[in-house]
Design a protein around this motif. Sequence first.
Motif, PDB file in Angstrom:
ATOM      1  N   MET A  41      -8.762 -14.706  16.723  1.00  0.00           N
ATOM      2  CA  MET A  41      -8.598 -13.386  16.836  1.00  0.00           C
ATOM      3  C   MET A  41      -9.052 -12.783  15.465  1.00  0.00           C
ATOM      4  O   MET A  41      -8.857 -11.439  14.937  1.00  0.00           O
ATOM      5  CB  MET A  41      -7.058 -13.729  16.243  1.00  0.00           C
ATOM      6  N   ASP A  42      -8.487 -13.338  13.793  1.00  0.00           N
ATOM      7  CA  ASP A  42      -9.129 -13.246  12.973  1.00  0.00           C
ATOM      8  C   ASP A  42     -10.567 -12.433  13.543  1.00  0.00           C
ATOM      9  O   ASP A  42     -10.939 -11.156  13.114  1.00  0.00           O
ATOM     10  CB  ASP A  42      -9.414 -14.000  12.387  1.00  0.00           C
ATOM     11  N   ALA A  43     -11.559 -12.796  14.305  1.00  0.00           N
ATOM     12  CA  ALA A  43     -12.885 -12.494  14.368  1.00  0.00           C
ATOM     13  C   ALA A  43     -12.748 -11.227  15.738  1.00  0.00           C
ATOM     14  O   ALA A  43     -13.971 -10.590  15.471  1.00  0.00           O
ATOM     15  CB  ALA A  43     -13.647 -13.792  14.705  1.00  0.00           C
ATOM     16  N   VAL A  44     -12.467 -11.058  16.266  1.00  0.00           N
ATOM     17  CA  VAL A  44     -11.966 -10.371  16.789  1.00  0.00           C
ATOM     18  C   VAL A  44     -11.645  -9.672  16.378  1.00  0.00           C
ATOM     19  O   VAL A  44     -10.539  -7.799  17.268  1.00  0.00           O
ATOM     20  CB  VAL A  44     -11.321  -9.795  18.255  1.00  0.00           C
ATOM     21  N   ILE A  97      -5.987  -5.246  13.575  1.00  0.00           N
ATOM     22  CA  ILE A  97      -6.524  -5.574  12.207  1.00  0.00           C
ATOM     23  C   ILE A  97      -8.395  -5.473  12.060  1.00  0.00           C
ATOM     24  O   ILE A  97      -8.648  -5.637  13.019  1.00  0.00           O
ATOM     25  CB  ILE A  97      -5.960  -6.992  11.452  1.00  0.00           C
ATOM     26  N   ALA A  98      -8.372  -5.418  10.694  1.00  0.00           N
ATOM     27  CA  ALA A  98      -9.524  -5.371  10.051  1.00  0.00           C
ATOM     28  C   ALA A  98     -10.104  -6.640  10.165  1.00  0.00           C
ATOM     29  O   ALA A  98      -9.290  -8.020  10.008  1.00  0.00           O
ATOM     30  CB  ALA A  98      -9.263  -4.264   8.732  1.00  0.00           C
ATOM     31  N   VAL A  99     -11.609  -6.820  10.706  1.00  0.00           N
ATOM     32  CA  VAL A  99     -11.689  -7.643  10.753  1.00  0.00           C
ATOM     33  C   VAL A  99     -12.861  -7.920   9.396  1.00  0.00           C
ATOM     34  O   VAL A  99     -13.837  -6.674   9.199  1.00  0.00           O
ATOM     35  CB  VAL A  99     -13.277  -7.414  11.858  1.00  0.00           C
ATOM     36  N   ASP A 100     -12.788  -9.161   9.038  1.00  0.00           N
ATOM     37  CA  ASP A 100     -13.359  -9.360   7.538  1.00  0.00           C
ATOM     38  C   ASP A 100     -15.541  -9.109   8.098  1.00  0.00           C
ATOM     39  O   ASP A 100     -15.289 -10.399   8.196  1.00  0.00           O
ATOM     40  CB  ASP A 100     -13.000 -10.515   7.120  1.00  0.00           C
ATOM     41  N   LYS A 101     -15.746  -8.646   7.302  1.00  0.00           N
ATOM     42  CA  LYS A 101     -17.332  -9.163   8.225  1.00  0.00           C
ATOM     43  C   LYS A 101     -17.677 -10.628   7.143  1.00  0.00           C
ATOM     44  O   LYS A 101     -19.448 -10.971   7.545  1.00  0.00           O
ATOM     45  CB  LYS A 101     -18.387  -7.858   6.866  1.00  0.00           C
ATOM     46  N   SER A 102     -17.423 -10.326   5.853  1.00  0.00           N
ATOM     47  CA  SER A 102     -17.435 -11.961   5.121  1.00  0.00           C
ATOM     48  C   SER A 102     -16.330 -12.502   4.673  1.00  0.00           C
ATOM     49  O   SER A 102     -16.322 -12.599   3.482  1.00  0.00           O
ATOM     50  CB  SER A 102     -18.359 -11.296   3.536  1.00  0.00           C
ATOM     51  N   TRP A 105     -14.563 -18.027   4.117  1.00  0.00           N
ATOM     52  CA  TRP A 105     -14.692 -19.708   4.530  1.00  0.00           C
ATOM     53  C   TRP A 105     -15.964 -19.561   5.276  1.00  0.00           C
ATOM     54  O   TRP A 105     -16.658 -20.907   5.232  1.00  0.00           O
ATOM     55  CB  TRP A 105     -14.022 -20.114   5.493  1.00  0.00           C
ATOM     56  N   ARG A 106     -16.269 -18.519   4.730  1.00  0.00           N
ATOM     57  CA  ARG A 106     -18.219 -18.450   5.080  1.00  0.00           C
ATOM     58  C   ARG A 106     -18.814 -18.449   3.836  1.00  0.00           C
ATOM     59  O   ARG A 106     -20.343 -19.430   3.731  1.00  0.00           O
ATOM     60  CB  ARG A 106     -18.460 -17.449   5.794  1.00  0.00           C
ATOM     61  N   GLU A 107     -17.638 -18.324   2.816  1.00  0.00           N
ATOM     62  CA  GLU A 107     -18.528 -18.687   1.590  1.00  0.00           C
ATOM     63  C   GLU A 107     -19.234 -20.353   0.995  1.00  0.00           C
ATOM     64  O   GLU A 107     -17.604 -20.593   1.059  1.00  0.00           O
ATOM     65  CB  GLU A 107     -18.017 -17.982   0.335  1.00  0.00           C
ATOM     66  N   LEU A 108     -20.405 -20.767   1.545  1.00  0.00           N
ATOM     67  CA  LEU A 108     -20.853 -22.264   1.390  1.00  0.00           C
ATOM     68  C   LEU A 108     -21.153 -22.356  -0.664  1.00  0.00           C
ATOM     69  O   LEU A 108     -20.779 -23.561  -0.875  1.00  0.00           O
ATOM     70  CB  LEU A 108     -21.506 -22.582   1.872  1.00  0.00           C
ATOM     71  N   ASN A 109     -21.056 -21.639  -1.590  1.00  0.00           N
ATOM     72  CA  ASN A 109     -21.643 -21.987  -2.258  1.00  0.00           C
ATOM     73  C   ASN A 109     -20.368 -21.471  -3.702  1.00  0.00           C
ATOM     74  O   ASN A 109     -21.074 -21.935  -4.767  1.00  0.00           O
ATOM     75  CB  ASN A 109     -22.947 -20.973  -3.480  1.00  0.00           C
ATOM     76  N   GLN A 110     -19.192 -21.964  -2.982  1.00  0.00           N
ATOM     77  CA  GLN A 110     -18.319 -21.670  -3.805  1.00  0.00           C
ATOM     78  C   GLN A 110     -16.679 -21.941  -3.458  1.00  0.00           C
ATOM     79  O   GLN A 110     -16.534 -21.819  -1.959  1.00  0.00           O
ATOM     80  CB  GLN A 110     -17.744 -20.724  -5.061  1.00  0.00           C
TER      81      GLN A 110
END
Length: 165
Positions: A41-44, A97-102, A105-110
């Motif tokens: 749902m967040d993705a769409v 709702i707005a889709v977060d493009k970044s 959870w996708r941030e692997l370095n922190q």
Amino acid sequence: MKKVIEPSEFINLKGIEYFNFEEDFMEDNVRCIPMIVRFKMDAVGIKLKLAEWSKFNAYERVELAIKPIPNSTALNEYHNYLVGLIKKYTDNEATIIAVDKSPAWRELNQIQPILKEKLQELDLHISINQWKNLSDIQRFVLLKLCRPGHENKNFPKAMLEFGLS
């Protein structure tokens, strides 16, 4: 007399990540929306209310869980399917709702500050390596479960289930 709660239709469903701690997700005697569906749902860009979810039949709920969204065409189809279900059962428009493009959870370095705070509060720790080794949905789940206002009792259960405590 205590009501016996049947296992969800997701517990042994092949092809999705569904977690044991989710079997405890109940609100007003309605099983909550599984994390895999929340992730999608967040993705769409749709916020689904529990009252809407509860009107869908088991087949439709399972379909929302297993339907893959590997590309923009599939994301569009998923979005339209969910919008159609909401309209069909409630005669209301979907909450967009707005889709977060970044997404975080996708941030692997922190590890996100909100997660660090929750870990510190519970005297737990995750190394950056452990964070990187989690699946996308597991990272999504930990971030969802540590947000203020969320039922945080499942956070320690998720940590345990993910082999982090």
